[in-house]
Write a protein that holds these residues in place. Structure first.
Motif, short mmCIF file in Angstrom:
data_model
loop_
_atom_site.label_atom_id
_atom_site.label_comp_id
_atom_site.label_asym_id
_atom_site.label_seq_id
_atom_site.Cartn_x
_atom_site.Cartn_y
_atom_site.Cartn_z
N VAL A 278 -32.77 -54.34 77.89
CA VAL A 278 -31.33 -54.55 77.89
C VAL A 278 -30.86 -54.84 79.31
CG1 VAL A 278 -30.82 -52.09 78.18
CG2 VAL A 278 -29.10 -53.59 77.17
N ILE A 279 -29.91 -55.75 79.45
CA ILE A 279 -29.29 -56.04 80.75
C ILE A 279 -28.12 -55.09 80.91
CG2 ILE A 279 -28.17 -57.78 82.18
CD1 ILE A 279 -29.53 -59.90 80.33
N THR A 280 -28.20 -54.16 81.86
CA THR A 280 -27.13 -53.19 82.04
C THR A 280 -26.13 -53.61 83.10
OG1 THR A 280 -28.35 -51.93 83.73
CG2 THR A 280 -28.69 -51.30 81.41
N ASP A 281 -26.55 -54.41 84.09
CA ASP A 281 -25.68 -54.80 85.19
C ASP A 281 -25.99 -56.22 85.63
OD1 ASP A 281 -24.50 -51.98 86.51
OD2 ASP A 281 -26.46 -51.74 85.59
N ILE A 282 -24.95 -56.99 85.91
CA ILE A 282 -25.05 -58.24 86.65
C ILE A 282 -23.93 -58.20 87.67
CG2 ILE A 282 -25.07 -60.76 86.59
CD1 ILE A 282 -25.78 -60.66 83.65
N ILE A 283 -24.28 -58.03 88.94
CA ILE A 283 -23.28 -57.88 89.99
C ILE A 283 -23.25 -59.17 90.82
CG2 ILE A 283 -22.45 -56.47 91.90
CD1 ILE A 283 -24.17 -54.19 90.84
N HIS A 284 -22.16 -59.89 90.69
CA HIS A 284 -22.00 -61.20 91.32
C HIS A 284 -22.10 -61.10 92.84
CE1 HIS A 284 -20.64 -65.30 91.79
NE2 HIS A 284 -19.60 -64.93 92.51
N ASP A 285 -22.87 -62.04 93.44
CA ASP A 285 -22.97 -62.16 94.90
C ASP A 285 -23.39 -60.87 95.60
OD1 ASP A 285 -22.37 -64.81 94.89
OD2 ASP A 285 -20.43 -64.64 95.88
N PHE A 286 -24.15 -60.05 94.94
CA PHE A 286 -24.58 -58.77 95.53
C PHE A 286 -25.47 -58.99 96.74
CE2 PHE A 286 -27.16 -55.01 96.06
CZ PHE A 286 -26.33 -53.95 95.73
N ASN A 287 -26.40 -59.94 96.62
CA ASN A 287 -27.41 -60.16 97.66
C ASN A 287 -26.99 -61.30 98.59
OD1 ASN A 287 -29.51 -58.27 96.56
ND2 ASN A 287 -29.37 -59.66 94.82
N GLU A 288 -26.86 -60.99 99.86
CA GLU A 288 -26.47 -61.97 100.88
C GLU A 288 -27.67 -62.27 101.77
OE1 GLU A 288 -23.76 -62.18 104.96
OE2 GLU A 288 -23.20 -60.76 103.37
N TYR A 289 -28.06 -63.53 101.84
CA TYR A 289 -29.25 -63.94 102.58
C TYR A 289 -28.89 -64.50 103.95
CZ TYR A 289 -31.78 -63.38 98.21
OH TYR A 289 -32.32 -62.84 97.07
N VAL A 290 -29.69 -64.15 104.93
CA VAL A 290 -29.54 -64.70 106.27
C VAL A 290 -29.99 -66.17 106.23
CG1 VAL A 290 -30.31 -64.54 108.66
CG2 VAL A 290 -29.95 -62.45 107.32
N ASN A 291 -29.26 -67.05 106.87
CA ASN A 291 -29.67 -68.46 106.92
C ASN A 291 -31.01 -68.60 107.62
OD1 ASN A 291 -27.30 -69.58 105.68
ND2 ASN A 291 -26.19 -69.21 107.59
N TRP A 292 -32.01 -69.04 106.88
CA TRP A 292 -33.36 -69.10 107.43
C TRP A 292 -33.49 -70.28 108.39
CZ3 TRP A 292 -31.68 -69.22 102.48
CH2 TRP A 292 -31.80 -70.41 101.76
N ASP A 293 -34.35 -70.09 109.40
CA ASP A 293 -34.46 -71.05 110.51
C ASP A 293 -34.80 -72.46 110.05
OD1 ASP A 293 -33.87 -69.03 112.24
OD2 ASP A 293 -35.92 -68.69 112.91
N TYR A 294 -35.60 -72.59 109.00
CA TYR A 294 -36.07 -73.90 108.58
C TYR A 294 -35.20 -74.52 107.47
CZ TYR A 294 -38.17 -71.35 104.64
OH TYR A 294 -38.36 -70.56 103.53
N LEU A 295 -33.99 -73.99 107.28
CA LEU A 295 -33.14 -74.44 106.18
C LEU A 295 -32.98 -75.96 106.15
CD1 LEU A 295 -31.12 -74.05 103.86
CD2 LEU A 295 -29.34 -73.66 105.59
N LEU A 296 -32.52 -76.54 107.25
CA LEU A 296 -32.24 -77.98 107.25
C LEU A 296 -33.50 -78.81 107.15
CD1 LEU A 296 -29.29 -78.28 109.80
CD2 LEU A 296 -29.24 -77.85 107.33
N GLU A 297 -34.64 -78.23 107.54
CA GLU A 297 -35.91 -78.94 107.41
C GLU A 297 -36.38 -78.97 105.96
OE1 GLU A 297 -38.88 -77.25 109.98
OE2 GLU A 297 -37.38 -76.66 111.45
N SER A 298 -35.90 -78.02 105.16
CA SER A 298 -36.42 -77.87 103.81
C SER A 298 -35.57 -78.55 102.75
CB SER A 298 -36.55 -76.38 103.47
OG SER A 298 -35.29 -75.74 103.46
N VAL A 299 -34.37 -79.01 103.12
CA VAL A 299 -33.50 -79.64 102.13
C VAL A 299 -33.35 -81.13 102.43
CG1 VAL A 299 -32.25 -77.51 101.70
CG2 VAL A 299 -31.41 -79.07 103.46
N ARG A 300 -32.68 -81.82 101.55
CA ARG A 300 -32.56 -83.27 101.66
C ARG A 300 -31.82 -83.67 102.93
NH1 ARG A 300 -29.42 -84.74 96.31
NH2 ARG A 300 -29.52 -86.83 97.18
N ASN A 301 -32.26 -84.78 103.53
CA ASN A 301 -31.60 -85.28 104.75
C ASN A 301 -31.02 -86.68 104.55
OD1 ASN A 301 -33.89 -86.85 104.69
ND2 ASN A 301 -34.58 -86.34 106.76
N ASP A 302 -30.87 -87.06 103.27
CA ASP A 302 -30.29 -88.38 102.99
C ASP A 302 -28.77 -88.33 102.91
OD1 ASP A 302 -30.59 -86.82 100.63
OD2 ASP A 302 -30.23 -88.61 99.40
#
Length: 358
Positions: A278-302
């Motif tokens: 059973v799903i007892t909880d879904i808490i929106h935006d609970f987990n906040e991630y630090v912007n990882w160093d390689y972010l722009l290298e890993s996503v589209r550059n077009d």
């Protein structure tokens, strides 16, 4: 809008509705940065990127200095469609989590000290860790639900170092970490030994079934899986196979940036159907991630508006809590064979296909 949604569905391979497009336009009405628009719209990264590109092609959006803005034609469209921007009203005191870490300040301070020299995320494993406050909030949430005090905790993948925060809290009886990254395993072992924590870490690839000695040994598991349906099933399946029986709990995150509501629906059906929890909880935006160093290298550059560094920690995930209600839940390790797939059309890693040749 339905015709536009159908065209974008063909482009992306992701089911897109007119409601999705309106969410993006609503976010665009109050935000100029791509990452902020993605966060506010609650739609997958690639849906937002392709939608904004589509809007720009039709003259509804202009791009200046990597920022996005509705043109007069775009504002007219928004008005005609009756689209309104979201009103952010989350509780600032708890960072919208619904869980206060005020009483956990000593733990937070100590945790920050011991992880100061932590290994940094690397692209090989598509890593990215949450803020220290988020890690401590996870401990606070598990404690609030009675899932960690005097309990045995299994952590499947631990670049967030939840195991060390749990050990430092003095709450769990035992913490076991299974982690594929040898750097993290060595770091956890070193800190656990130095601080005399009840934490053990093992190098382990979760494409393999849990070792027999770890099955049915834990009260609670926590994991932060890749977000293809195959990977979600395998990681949650591994966690469930480690639980003792009825009344045990599992915690994991699921984003909107890499998972559409279509995927959420399919996964929730699997949780309550095949996995019989059973799903007892879904808490929106609970987990906040630090912007990882390689972010722009890993996503589209077009797209120029994607290649801009976020001004805040934009990548968030909802925290799910599931619970076993009887002993009849999924434990069939032999059915979870094969490597999980880390890439689908909604994953950030998929956007590398759009990168231009350097």
């Amino acid at each position: 809008m339905e015709a536009y949604a159908a065209e974008l569905t063909k482009r992306t391979g992701i089911p897109i509705t007119s409601a999705d497009l309106k969410k993006v336009l609503g976010a665009l009405a109050c935000a100029k940065e791509f990452w902020h628009i993605t966060h506010l719209s609650g739609r997958p990264f690639n849906v937002v990127a392709e939608s904004l590109k589509f809007f720009a092609e039709r003259g509804w959006v202009k791009v200046e200095n990597q920022h996005l803005e509705l043109t007069p034609a775009g504002r007219k469209l928004v008005d005609e469609q009756g689209i309104k921007p979201p009103i952010e009203s989350g509780c600032k005191a708890c960072n919208r989590r619904g869980i206060s870490i005020e009483r956990w300040q000593d733990l937070l301070n100590r945790f920050k000290e011991v992880v100061a020299e932590r290994p940094l995320p690397i692209i090989d494993y598509d890593q990215g860790f949450v803020t220290e406050e988020t890690t401590v909030a996870r401990i606070a949430l598990m404690a609030d639900r009675g899932d960690i005090q005097g309990k045995d905790l299994l952590v499947l993948g631990d670049d967030d170092l939840v195991s060390l925060a749990a050990g430092l809290s003095g709450l769990p009886r035992r913490v076991v970490v299974l982690e594929v990254d040898e750097r993290l395993v060595n770091f956890i072992r070193q800190v656990a030994e130095k601080e005399n924590l009840p934490v053990e870490a093992h190098i382990f690839d979760l494409v393999h079934p849990l070792p027999a000695e770890l099955r049915r040994q834990f009260d609670t598991f926590l994991t932060d899986p890749p977000e293809t349906l195959e990977a979600l099933a395998i990681f949650i399946g591994r966690g469930l196979s480690g639980l003792k029986g009825a009344g045990c709990a599992g915690y994991f995150g699921l984003t909107r940036a890499e998972s559409s509501l279509t995927k959420w629906r399919a996964f929730q059906a699997q949780l309550t159907g095949q996995f019989n929890v059973v799903i007892t909880d879904i808490i929106h935006d609970f987990n906040e991630y630090v912007n990882w160093d390689y972010l722009l290298e890993s996503v589209r550059n077009d797209l120029s508006f994607v290649q801009t560094w976020p001004r805040y920690n934009w990548y968030r995930s909802a925290m799910f809590r599931i619970e076993t209600v009887d002993d009849n839940f999924f434990r069939h390790e032999e059915e979870m064979k094969g490597a999980p797939l880390y890439e689908d059309q909604e994953a950030l890693i998929f956007t590398r296909r759009f990168r231009k040749e350097q």
